[in-house]
Write a protein that holds these residues in place. Structure first.
Motif, PDB file in Angstrom:
ATOM      1  N   ILE A 181       0.881  -0.779  -0.048  1.00  0.00           N
ATOM      2  CA  ILE A 181      -0.457   0.158  -0.409  1.00  0.00           C
ATOM      3  C   ILE A 181       0.966   1.367  -0.215  1.00  0.00           C
ATOM      4  O   ILE A 181       1.794   1.309   0.536  1.00  0.00           O
ATOM      5  CB  ILE A 181      -1.093   0.189   1.004  1.00  0.00           C
ATOM      6  CG1 ILE A 181      -1.723  -1.007   1.133  1.00  0.00           C
ATOM      7  CG2 ILE A 181      -2.125   1.299   1.361  1.00  0.00           C
ATOM      8  CD1 ILE A 181      -2.307  -1.246   2.326  1.00  0.00           C
ATOM      9  N   ALA A 182       0.148   2.093   0.063  1.00  0.00           N
ATOM     10  CA  ALA A 182       0.887   3.254  -0.750  1.00  0.00           C
ATOM     11  C   ALA A 182       1.001   3.997  -0.015  1.00  0.00           C
ATOM     12  O   ALA A 182       0.380   4.752   0.628  1.00  0.00           O
ATOM     13  CB  ALA A 182       1.032   4.140  -2.280  1.00  0.00           C
ATOM     14  N   LYS A 183       2.026   4.777   0.581  1.00  0.00           N
ATOM     15  CA  LYS A 183       1.914   6.325   1.686  1.00  0.00           C
ATOM     16  C   LYS A 183       1.345   7.334   1.180  1.00  0.00           C
ATOM     17  O   LYS A 183       0.700   7.815   1.885  1.00  0.00           O
ATOM     18  CB  LYS A 183       3.702   6.062   2.089  1.00  0.00           C
ATOM     19  CG  LYS A 183       3.214   6.971   3.485  1.00  0.00           C
ATOM     20  CD  LYS A 183       4.864   7.038   4.334  1.00  0.00           C
ATOM     21  CE  LYS A 183       5.055   7.911   5.548  1.00  0.00           C
ATOM     22  NZ  LYS A 183       6.082   8.263   6.049  1.00  0.00           N
ATOM     23  N   LEU A 184       1.940   7.804  -0.332  1.00  0.00           N
ATOM     24  CA  LEU A 184       1.405   9.154  -0.294  1.00  0.00           C
ATOM     25  C   LEU A 184       1.381   8.120  -2.207  1.00  0.00           C
ATOM     26  O   LEU A 184       1.904   7.349  -2.626  1.00  0.00           O
ATOM     27  CB  LEU A 184       2.291   9.340  -0.447  1.00  0.00           C
ATOM     28  CG  LEU A 184       2.624  11.165   0.764  1.00  0.00           C
ATOM     29  CD1 LEU A 184       3.685  11.045   0.274  1.00  0.00           C
ATOM     30  CD2 LEU A 184       1.207  11.214   0.899  1.00  0.00           C
ATOM     31  N   GLY A 185       0.287   9.095  -3.171  1.00  0.00           N
ATOM     32  CA  GLY A 185      -0.592   8.778  -4.329  1.00  0.00           C
ATOM     33  C   GLY A 185      -0.501   6.977  -4.174  1.00  0.00           C
ATOM     34  O   GLY A 185      -1.159   6.821  -3.358  1.00  0.00           O
ATOM     35  N   ARG A 186       0.256   6.246  -6.047  1.00  0.00           N
ATOM     36  CA  ARG A 186       0.226   5.158  -5.512  1.00  0.00           C
ATOM     37  C   ARG A 186       1.161   4.271  -6.112  1.00  0.00           C
ATOM     38  O   ARG A 186       1.642   4.586  -6.103  1.00  0.00           O
ATOM     39  CB  ARG A 186      -1.428   4.823  -6.909  1.00  0.00           C
ATOM     40  CG  ARG A 186      -1.230   5.223  -8.271  1.00  0.00           C
ATOM     41  CD  ARG A 186      -1.319   4.807  -9.789  1.00  0.00           C
ATOM     42  NE  ARG A 186      -0.985   6.299 -10.498  1.00  0.00           N
ATOM     43  CZ  ARG A 186      -0.604   5.331 -11.739  1.00  0.00           C
ATOM     44  NH1 ARG A 186       0.299   3.438 -11.772  1.00  0.00           N
ATOM     45  NH2 ARG A 186      -0.045   5.190 -12.652  1.00  0.00           N
ATOM     46  N   THR A 187       0.995   2.586  -6.242  1.00  0.00           N
ATOM     47  CA  THR A 187       2.468   2.371  -6.314  1.00  0.00           C
ATOM     48  C   THR A 187       1.513   1.686  -7.916  1.00  0.00           C
ATOM     49  O   THR A 187       0.834   2.452  -8.755  1.00  0.00           O
ATOM     50  CB  THR A 187       2.149   0.753  -6.085  1.00  0.00           C
ATOM     51  OG1 THR A 187       0.305  -0.173  -5.978  1.00  0.00           O
ATOM     52  CG2 THR A 187       1.849   1.071  -4.300  1.00  0.00           C
TER      53      THR A 187
END
Length: 847
Positions: A181-187
C-alpha cells in the motif's frame, strides 16, 4: 477417563473440597467423643489430597513461594545470578533473533508462504537470474503459478544526488501482487504502467523521499530525472515495504521502461546478457515440485524455439521466496552443477557454537555459585533432612529455585538480546521492515534455552546439595574446567580473526589497490554494441591518459574488488575447482602491478592464449612447466603462454582461489570496466578521473570506485566479527575468572583448620600457596588443553575467512593461552592471599 475428569473437578473446586473434608473430620472427631485414636489430622488430609490428585501443583507453588523468599533474603546472589544468565541467554537470543529475521520470519507481504524464487540450473551451468524473454514465456504459459514477478537492479543517477541510488526495475504487478500500500499516491498499476510505451513513472521509497525531498507531501505529480530522463513520481511506498530482496531500494520503475532510462539496453530481448530475478506465486494446493516439473517442460519447449539461448536439460529450481534470506544470492552465473559453497552454513554453525559457549560459561559459573551458596545453607538443609524431608523433596525444591532463576534470566536475556540485535541492525543499516522486536519464536527460544540452562547449572548442584556432598570440590572443578575451555575457544577465535584483519590490511594482496580507480560504465546495460563500446572505451582511455596524475589505463571484464564474478569449474585430482575468469587487455598486468613469473604477456590477436595465476599452475602441473600446456575453457582449446603472481582480486579471503586471464574479444567490450592507476595519492586525482569518465557520453553514468576504499570495505565484516567475538571472549574470560576466584576462596574457607596447623608447624608461605592453588591448577590446565583442542576444531570453519594466516596459527594460540593463564593466575592469587593471613591460633579453634 472418569478418573481424569474427577481429578479436574477437584482441581477446580479444591477449596470447597478442603472445607468439606475439614467439616467431615470435625464431625467424626465429635462422634468419637474426642478420641485421641482418631489419627493425625494433617497426615489424613494429605492422604485425602493425594487420592484426589494434583497435589504436585500445591507443592510446586509452595516451592515457588519458598524460592522467592530465599532470593529476597539474598539480593546480592540473586542479582549476580540473573546478570550471568542474562548475558549468556541474551547473546543467544540476539543470534537467534537475527536467524529468525532472515530465515524464519516471513517478509511483510501478502501470503509469503506461496511465493517461490526460481534459479536456472543445468548439468553444466547455473544462474540466479534468467533472461527476461524466458520469464515472459513462463508467465504466459504456466498453469501452476498464479502470478510471476521479476526484478532487475540497476544503480541510476538522480539529479541532485552525488552518488547513484539503488533502482529496482520490477514487473507492473509487483506491488499489487505483494499487497503493498502506498504511503502517498499510488503504486505501479499493471493495467496502466506495464506497456513499454506508457508514460515513464517512478515510485519512491519512504527513506529516499525523506532524505532527498525532506518528506514533502506534495511530491506526487512532480518529475524526477533518472539518468537524465524525466519520470513522473506517482507515489511513495510505505516504510515497511522493501520488496523481496534484503537490500533497501531507493526508487522502483516498471521493468518495461528500463531501456528508456538506459538507452539501447537489450535487457528485454537479449538472452545472453543480464537477466532478471524471478519469483512466482503457487496456485492454491500445489507443491513446489509440481511447479518445477512444469517449468522444466516449458524450458524444453522454449529451447525448441531458441536452441542457442536456452540451456540443454535446463531446469528451474525453486526455494522459498517470501523470506529475507531468499534474496541474499544476488545475480551470479557460472559453470558446473551450481554453487555448493557451504560457507553460509559454516558461518551459522560458527556463530551458534560461539554464543552457546558463552551460555555454557555462564552456566558453569552459576553452578559453582550455587554450590558455594550451599555451604551457607548447610544448616537449613540439615534441619530439613532431620525433620523428614526426603532427597526427592529437597532436589525438587532446589531445582525449582534454579527454574525460577532461569525464568528471570530468560526475561532479562530477552530484553538484552533485543537491545543488542536492534543496536547491530542500526549500525549495519538494515532495512526498516526488518523489525528486531521478538516474536513468538524468539520468546519460546528464550524460555527454552532458559530451561536448558536451568538443567545445566541447577541439576548437578541440586543433587550434590540434597545428598549433602557440597564439600566435595570435584563438581566445582569440572565446572571451572568447562568455563576455562569455553573462554579459551572464544579468545583463540577472536585472536585468529584479529590477526587476519591485521594481516589483510598490511600484507600485499598480490595486486595494486592503493593507487587504482575502477570505472564501470555498464555499457551492456545501455545496449551498446561492441563497436559502440569500443569507441566509448577508446575515447575514455585517450582522455584519461592525457590527465595529470594518471600512470596507466587498462580494461577488465571482472574489475578488481567488484561484485561481478565469472567462474569456470574444472576437475583437479578428483576435486572440483572454481577458476575465476577475467577478460583483459595486455596493459592490465602492468596497471595492477601483477608480476610475470614466466612466459609472456597476451598480445593482440591471441584469441587462443591464456595467462594463468601461479596458484593455478601449481595445482594443475605441480612438477611440470605450464608454458605451452593446453587449457580448455568451456570446451574451447587455449594454450598457456604466461604465468603471473596470484592475485585474488574478487576473492580476497579465499586461499584456494585461482585465476585465468584471456584477451578481451569484441563480444566482451560492452561488459568491460576501466582500471586506472595513478602516479601519486589516488585522492588527489579521483575527482578529475570521475569528471572525465562522466563527460565522455552524457547518456552513460559510470560507477566510480576507489580501490583503497573498496579494499577496506572488504574486511569490514571480518573486522566487526573480530570485535564481536573479542567482546564475547572478554566476557567469557571475566566469567571464568569469577569462577576461579570462587573456587579458590571456597578452598581456603574449607581448609582453614588444615592451613592453620601447617602454619603452626612451620609451613612457609610458598608451601601454603601451593596447597591452595593445587586444587585450581588441575581444572584450569585441563580446561586450557580442552579449549585449545576445541578452538583447533572449530577454527576449521574459519579457514576461508583467515586472510593469509593458518587456522592453527601458533602465535595466536600462544598469545591467547598466555593471556588466559596470566589473568587466571591473578584471579587466583587474590583470594589465595587470604590463606597467608590466617592466624594459626584462631584456625585451630575453627569448627
Amino acid at each position: 477417563m472418569g478418573e481424569f475428569f474427577r481429578r479436574i473437578k477437584y482441581l477446580l473446586n479444591r477449596r470447597r473440597f478442603d472445607r468439606e473434608l475439614s467439616a467431615d473430620m470435625d464431625f467424626h472427631r465429635q462422634m468419637s467423643g474426642g478420641s485421641t485414636t482418631f489419627g493425625n489430622s494433617l497426615r489424613l488430609r494429605e492422604e485425602a489430597r493425594e487420592a484426589w490428585g494434583w497435589t504436585w501443583i500445591d507443592r510446586f507453588f509452595q516451592d515457588l513461594r519458598y524460592a522467592l523468599r530465599a532470593f529476597r533474603k539474598a539480593p546480592g546472589f540473586t542479582i549476580a545470578a540473573v546478570l550471568m544468565l542474562a548475558i549468556g541467554i541474551g547473546v543467544n537470543v540476539a543470534a537467534f533473533g537475527f536467524f529468525n529475521l532472515m530465515f524464519l520470519r516471513p517478509l511483510p507481504v501478502r501470503d509469503p508462504d506461496t511465493i517461490l524464487r526460481f534459479q536456472r540450473r543445468s548439468p553444466e551451468r547455473y544462474s540466479t537470474d534468467m533472461p527476461y524473454a524466458e520469464m515472459t514465456f513462463i508467465r504466459e504459459h504456466s498453469r501452476t503459478l498464479s502470478a510471476v514477478l521479476a526484478s532487475f537492479t540497476n544503480n541510476v543517477a538522480v539529479e541532485g544526488e552525488a552518488q547513484k541510488v539503488n533502482g529496482h526495475f520490477v514487473t507492473a504487478n509487483f506491488f499489487t501482487e505483494l499487497g503493498a500500500i502506498a504511503k502517498l499516491g499510488r503504486t505501479l498499476d499493471p493495467g496502466v504502467d506495464a506497456a513499454p510505451q506508457a508514460e515513464p513513472v517512478a515510485v519512491l521509497s519512504s527513506g529516499f523521499w525523506e532524505r532527498h525531498y525532506g518528506s514533502d507531501p506534495s511530491i506526487v505529480g512532480q518529475t524526477i530525472r533518472l539518468n537524465g530522463k524525466p519520470a513522473l513520481i506517482i507515489g511513495v511506498a510505505s516504510r515497511e515495504f522493501s520488496g523481496l530482496r534484503p537490500d533497501s531500494p531507493d526508487v522502483w520503475m516498471p521493468i518495461t521502461q528500463q531501456p528508456y532510462f538506459f538507452s539501447g539496453s537489450q535487457l528485454l530481448t537479449d538472452f545472453n546478457g543480464e537477466g532478471v530475478n524471478m519469483w512466482g506465486r503457487l496456485q492454491p494446493g500445489l507443491a513446489p515440485r509440481v511447479a518445477e516439473q512444469e517449468l522444466r517442460s516449458l524450458a524444453a519447449e522454449l529451447r525448441k524455439q531458441h536452441p542457442n539461448d536456452i540451456w540443454e536439460n535446463e531446469s528451474l529450481r525453486s526455494e522459498p521466496g517470501g523470506y529475507a534470506s531468499s534474496g541474499l544470492g544476488g545475480q551470479s552465473r557460472g559453470s558446473g552443477p551450481g554453487p555448493n559453497d557451504p560457507r553460509q552454513l559454516n558461518t551459522i554453525i560458527l556463530v551458534g557454537a560461539l554464543v552457546l559457549l558463552i551460555l555454557a560459561v555462564a552456566c558453569g559459573n552459576l553452578g559453582s555459585l550455587l554450590l558455594a551458596r550451599g555451604v551457607a545453607r548447610e544448616r537449613e538443609i540439615a534441619i530439613r533432612v532431620s525433620v523428614g524431608a526426603g532427597k526427592v523433596r529437597l532436589i525438587r525444591q532446589l531445582f525449582t529455585e534454579s527454574l525460577l532463576l532461569a525464568l528471570l534470566g530468560s526475561i532479562a536475556g530477552l530484553a538484552l538480546g533485543y537491545l543488542v540485535l536492534r543496536g547491530l541492525m542500526t549500525i549495519s543499516g538494515t532495512p526498516p521492515w526488518l523489525n528486531a522486536a521478538p516474536d513468538w519464536r524468539v520468546i519460546l527460544f528464550a524460555l527454552g534455552i532458559g530451561f536448558v540452562a536451568a538443567i545445566l547449572f541447577g541439576l548437578t548442584p541440586a543433587l550434590q546439595l540434597a545428598r549433602q556432598r557440597h564439600r566435595a570440590t570435584f563438581v566445582r572443578q569440572i565446572l571451572i574446567a568447562a568455563q576455562v575451555a569455553g573462554s579459551c575457544v572464544l579468545l583463540i577465535v577472536a585472536g585468529l580473526l584479529m590477526r587476519a584483519v591485521d594481516r589483510a590490511m598490511s600484507v600485499n594482496p598480490g595486486f595494486e589497490y592503493q593507487r587504482v580507480i575502477a570505472i564501470d560504465p555498464a555499457l551492456a546495460s545501455h545496449g551498446c554494441s561492441p563497436n559502440a563500446a569500443r569507441a566509448y572505451l577508446d575515447t575514455l582511455r585517450s582522455r584519461l591518459r592525457d590527465s595529470p596524475g594518471v600512470e596507466s589505463v587498462s580494461f577488465a571484464s571482472t574489475p578488481p574488488l567488484g561484485g561481478r564474478v565469472t567462474t569456470s569449474s574444472v576437475e583437479i585430482a578428483g576435486r572440483t575447482t572454481e577458476i575465476h575468469i577475467n577478460s583483459v587487455d595486455p596493459e592490465f598486468f602492468q596497471t595492477m602491478k601483477i608480476p610475470f613469473l614466466r612466459g609472456r604477456n597476451l598480445a593482440p590477436g591471441d584469441k587462443q592464449s591464456v595467462v594463468i595465476s601461479d596458484s593455478l599452475a601449481r595445482r594443475l602441473w605441480p612438477t611440470q612447466d605450464p608454458l605451452g600446456k593446453p587449457f580448455d575453457r568451456d570446451g574451447a582449446a587455449h594454450t598457456v603462454v604466461g604465468v603471473v603472481g596470484s592475485a585474488r582480486m574478487v576473492a580476497l579471503r579465499d586461499p584456494d582461489a585461482v585465476e585465468s586471464y584471456y584477451l578481451a574479444a569484441g563480444e566482451d567490450l560492452p561488459f568491460l570496466s576501466v582500471v586506472v592507476s595513478t602516479t601519486g595519492p589516488v585522492d588527489s586525482v579521483a575527482s578529475s578521473v570521475a569528471s572525465i569518465a562522466r563527460g565522455v557520453d552524457p547518456k552513460v553514468f559510470p560507477n566510480i570506485k576507489v580501490l583503497k576504499t573498496a579494499f577496506s570495505q572488504q574486511f569490514q565484516g571480518l573486522e566487526r566479527s573480530a570485535m564481536a567475538v573479542g567482546v564475547l571472549g572478554i566476557a567469557a574470560l571475566l566469567l571464568a575468572c569469577l569462577g576461579i576466584v570462587g573456587l579458590v576462596a571456597y578452598a581456603v574457607s574449607q581448609r582453614t583448620k588444615e592451613i592453620g596447623i601447617r602454619m603452626a608447624l612451620g609451613a612457609t608461605p610458598s608451601a601454603v600457596l601451593s596447597i591452595v592453588l593445587r586444587q585450581f591448577s588441575m581444572p584450569v590446565f585441563g580446561g586450557l588443553i580442552a579449549g585449545i583442542g576445541g578452538a583447533a576444531a572449530l577454527s576449521q570453519i574459519l579457514r576461508r575467512e583467515l586472510y593469509g594466516i593458518s587456522n592453527l596459527d601458533p602465535l595466536t594460540y600462544l598469545a591467547a593461552s598466555g593471556i588466559f593463564i596470566a589473568t587466571a593466575a591473578l584471579a587466583a592469587l587474590w583470594p589465595a592471599r587470604q590463606a597467608l593471613r590466617i592466624d594459626p591460633i584462631q584456625a585451630l579453634r575453627h569448627q
